[in-house]
Design an enzyme around this catalytic site. Sequence first.
Site, PDB file in Angstrom:
ATOM      1  N   CYS A 130       0.508  -1.043  -0.182  1.00  0.00           N
ATOM      2  CA  CYS A 130      -0.232   0.049  -0.160  1.00  0.00           C
ATOM      3  C   CYS A 130       0.750   1.616  -0.135  1.00  0.00           C
ATOM      4  CB  CYS A 130      -0.866   0.328   0.833  1.00  0.00           C
ATOM      5  SG  CYS A 130      -2.184   1.345   1.292  1.00  0.00           S
ATOM      6  N   CYS A 133      -0.624   4.006   1.685  1.00  0.00           N
ATOM      7  CA  CYS A 133      -0.384   4.180   3.828  1.00  0.00           C
ATOM      8  C   CYS A 133       1.698   4.125   3.504  1.00  0.00           C
ATOM      9  CB  CYS A 133      -0.643   2.442   3.950  1.00  0.00           C
ATOM     10  SG  CYS A 133      -2.529   2.243   3.267  1.00  0.00           S
ATOM     11  N   ASP A 134       2.044   3.902   3.196  1.00  0.00           N
ATOM     12  CA  ASP A 134       3.400   3.602   3.433  1.00  0.00           C
ATOM     13  C   ASP A 134       4.281   4.411   2.860  1.00  0.00           C
ATOM     14  OD1 ASP A 134       2.323   1.975   5.362  1.00  0.00           O
ATOM     15  OD2 ASP A 134       2.703   0.204   3.815  1.00  0.00           O
TER      16      ASP A 134
HETATM   17  C1  LIG Z   1      -0.511  -4.305   5.283  1.00  0.00           C
HETATM   18  C2  LIG Z   1      -1.367  -3.634   5.195  1.00  0.00           C
HETATM   19  C3  LIG Z   1      -1.319  -1.610   5.517  1.00  0.00           C
HETATM   20  C4  LIG Z   1      -2.559  -0.834   5.298  1.00  0.00           C
HETATM   21  N1  LIG Z   1      -2.229   0.496   5.929  1.00  0.00           N
HETATM   22  C5  LIG Z   1      -3.077   0.953   5.844  1.00  0.00           C
HETATM   23  C6  LIG Z   1      -2.855   2.350   6.437  1.00  0.00           C
HETATM   24  O1  LIG Z   1      -1.443   2.643   6.653  1.00  0.00           O
HETATM   25  N2  LIG Z   1      -3.999   3.626   6.535  1.00  0.00           N
HETATM   26  C7  LIG Z   1      -5.933   3.267   5.610  1.00  0.00           C
HETATM   27  O2  LIG Z   1      -6.286   3.666   6.066  1.00  0.00           O
HETATM   28  N3  LIG Z   1      -5.397   1.519   5.095  1.00  0.00           N
HETATM   29  C8  LIG Z   1      -4.684   0.444   5.408  1.00  0.00           C
HETATM   30  N4  LIG Z   1      -4.419  -0.559   4.703  1.00  0.00           N
HETATM   31  C9  LIG Z   1      -5.455  -0.226   3.905  1.00  0.00           C
HETATM   32  C10 LIG Z   1      -6.555  -1.388   5.027  1.00  0.00           C
HETATM   33  O3  LIG Z   1      -6.594  -2.069   5.624  1.00  0.00           O
HETATM   34  C11 LIG Z   1      -7.535  -1.777   4.497  1.00  0.00           C
HETATM   35  O4  LIG Z   1      -8.144  -0.894   3.236  1.00  0.00           O
HETATM   36  C12 LIG Z   1      -9.118  -1.995   5.750  1.00  0.00           C
HETATM   37  O5  LIG Z   1      -8.651  -2.898   6.003  1.00  0.00           O
HETATM   38  C13 LIG Z   1     -10.063  -2.825   5.118  1.00  0.00           C
HETATM   39  O6  LIG Z   1     -10.996  -3.509   5.856  1.00  0.00           O
HETATM   40  P1  LIG Z   1     -12.065  -4.351   4.855  1.00  0.00           P
HETATM   41  O7  LIG Z   1     -13.396  -3.874   6.589  1.00  0.00           O
HETATM   42  O8  LIG Z   1     -13.204  -4.022   4.305  1.00  0.00           O
HETATM   43  O9  LIG Z   1     -11.982  -5.545   5.201  1.00  0.00           O
HETATM   44  P2  LIG Z   1     -10.832  -6.519   5.971  1.00  0.00           P
HETATM   45  O10 LIG Z   1      -9.837  -5.917   6.667  1.00  0.00           O
HETATM   46  O11 LIG Z   1      -9.836  -7.118   4.374  1.00  0.00           O
HETATM   47  O12 LIG Z   1     -11.849  -7.478   6.304  1.00  0.00           O
HETATM   48  C14 LIG Z   1     -12.737  -8.721   5.863  1.00  0.00           C
HETATM   49  C15 LIG Z   1     -12.981  -9.005   7.156  1.00  0.00           C
HETATM   50  O13 LIG Z   1     -14.333  -9.899   6.543  1.00  0.00           O
HETATM   51  C16 LIG Z   1     -13.857 -10.918   7.130  1.00  0.00           C
HETATM   52  N5  LIG Z   1     -14.511 -13.082   5.826  1.00  0.00           N
HETATM   53  C17 LIG Z   1     -14.043 -12.539   4.990  1.00  0.00           C
HETATM   54  N6  LIG Z   1     -14.265 -13.556   4.431  1.00  0.00           N
HETATM   55  C18 LIG Z   1     -14.987 -14.690   5.527  1.00  0.00           C
HETATM   56  C19 LIG Z   1     -15.987 -15.267   5.713  1.00  0.00           C
HETATM   57  N7  LIG Z   1     -16.388 -16.822   4.640  1.00  0.00           N
HETATM   58  N8  LIG Z   1     -16.589 -15.236   6.869  1.00  0.00           N
HETATM   59  C20 LIG Z   1     -16.697 -14.745   7.831  1.00  0.00           C
HETATM   60  N9  LIG Z   1     -15.572 -14.404   8.054  1.00  0.00           N
HETATM   61  C21 LIG Z   1     -14.571 -13.879   6.719  1.00  0.00           C
HETATM   62  C22 LIG Z   1     -12.319 -11.723   7.455  1.00  0.00           C
HETATM   63  O14 LIG Z   1     -11.461 -11.907   8.343  1.00  0.00           O
HETATM   64  C23 LIG Z   1     -12.571  -9.955   8.692  1.00  0.00           C
HETATM   65  O15 LIG Z   1     -12.669 -10.211   9.530  1.00  0.00           O
HETATM   66  C24 LIG Z   1      -3.824  -1.361   4.611  1.00  0.00           C
HETATM   67  C25 LIG Z   1      -4.082  -3.009   4.471  1.00  0.00           C
HETATM   68  C26 LIG Z   1      -2.562  -3.455   4.810  1.00  0.00           C
HETATM   69  C27 LIG Z   1      -2.471  -5.283   3.832  1.00  0.00           C
END
Ligand SMILES: Cc1cc2nc3c(=O)[nH]c(=O)nc-3n(C[C@H](O)[C@H](O)[C@H](O)COP(=O)(O)OP(=O)(O)OC[C@H]3O[C@@H](n4cnc5c(N)ncnc54)[C@H](O)[C@@H]3O)c2cc1C
Length: 316
Positions: A130, A133-134
Amino acid sequence: MVYDLIIIGSGVAGMSASVYASQYKLNHLLFGETPGGQGILAGKVENYPGYVSIPGPELMQKFIEQVKNYGIEIKQERVGGLAKIKAGFEVKTNKEKYQAKTLILAMGASHRHLNIPGEEKLIGKGVSYCSICDAPFFKDKMVAVIGGGDSAVTGAVHLASFAKKVFIIHRRNEYRAEPTWVERLGQKKIEKILTNEVKEIKGIEKVEGIVLKNPYQGSQELKVDGVFIEIGQVPSSTLAKQLGVELDERNYVKVNPGMATNISGVFAAGDLAAVQEGILFRQFVTAASDGARAAAGVYQYLQGKSPTPSWGSRFQ
Ligand SMILES: Cc1cc2nc3c(=O)[nH]c(=O)nc-3n(C[C@H](O)[C@H](O)[C@H](O)COP(=O)(O)OP(=O)(O)OC[C@H]3O[C@@H](n4cnc5c(N)ncnc54)[C@H](O)[C@@H]3O)c2cc1C
């Protein structure tokens, strides 16, 4: 028992939806195999409003506490099946079956990995997925961006305002991003390396360099401090597809600005969702906003145009 709402996914989007659902007094369940989702992989987070700098796992812990504060426990069960029933929807997990009138899909996405030596071991130690982010952590450093699409090219341009030098490495002979962004790769700090691939990431405690498939300026090794792998995301949309939810050409769930899908009573939020004609921006802050709007959408769906909560404006 038929719940008002079941939220699938306990990342930022799902947890934000749960907080708002609690405030709307919706009787709901929250499922998520990994509480905190991708957030627990983030090193320092310096772009979430309200925190100057906070480690990702710590920020996620605060979200979890806030969900719990409303009496909601995250059910760490894997959802394996969704079906439409008379009462609404049936959610089948690895343990039980549950029913709800509405669903919020917040299963997120995962970043595509290169699967090359050194990559996994150095995640968070110079390997990032990302740039947005970094980038600030690589001030005056040498970095490489891998990829040729929009996120790689915009990421390289963004990184150039921090790093000393940015190499953008793509295996094809031209970048696939929007031409206006490709033009911006012309700046002095950015060096384009086309028709080449990264074979290995070197480093012990942190990234020290990369090994290329073909020599570049006489050498197969480039010294860099950071490697940004921007080769796309894989949305977790299998369950949505199973239910007949419409996906876009990249397999993201299509939603309207109210986070509603094509199926009545099904909403989506966070990295999984693509607001039609909106900007594709996948961050904590956008996931939190999506979750809140999806919960508001559910409330509106269940209540019709009933009086709105005192803190919000009237639904249109
Ligand atoms: C290494 C890294 C660093 C990042 N740094 C930043 C940052 O500094 N700032 C920023 O704003 N963003 C950052 N991001 C981006 C940010 O993390 C994401 O945009 C955000 O977390 C997305 O959230 P979400 O809830 O949509 O999905 P996710 O965080 O992907 O959550 C998905 C959830 O669904 C669950 N799930 C999936 N399928 C199933 C299933 N079949 N049954 C039950 N549960 C399920 C998973 O277990 C999880 O709990 C970063 C991403 C990464 C990978």
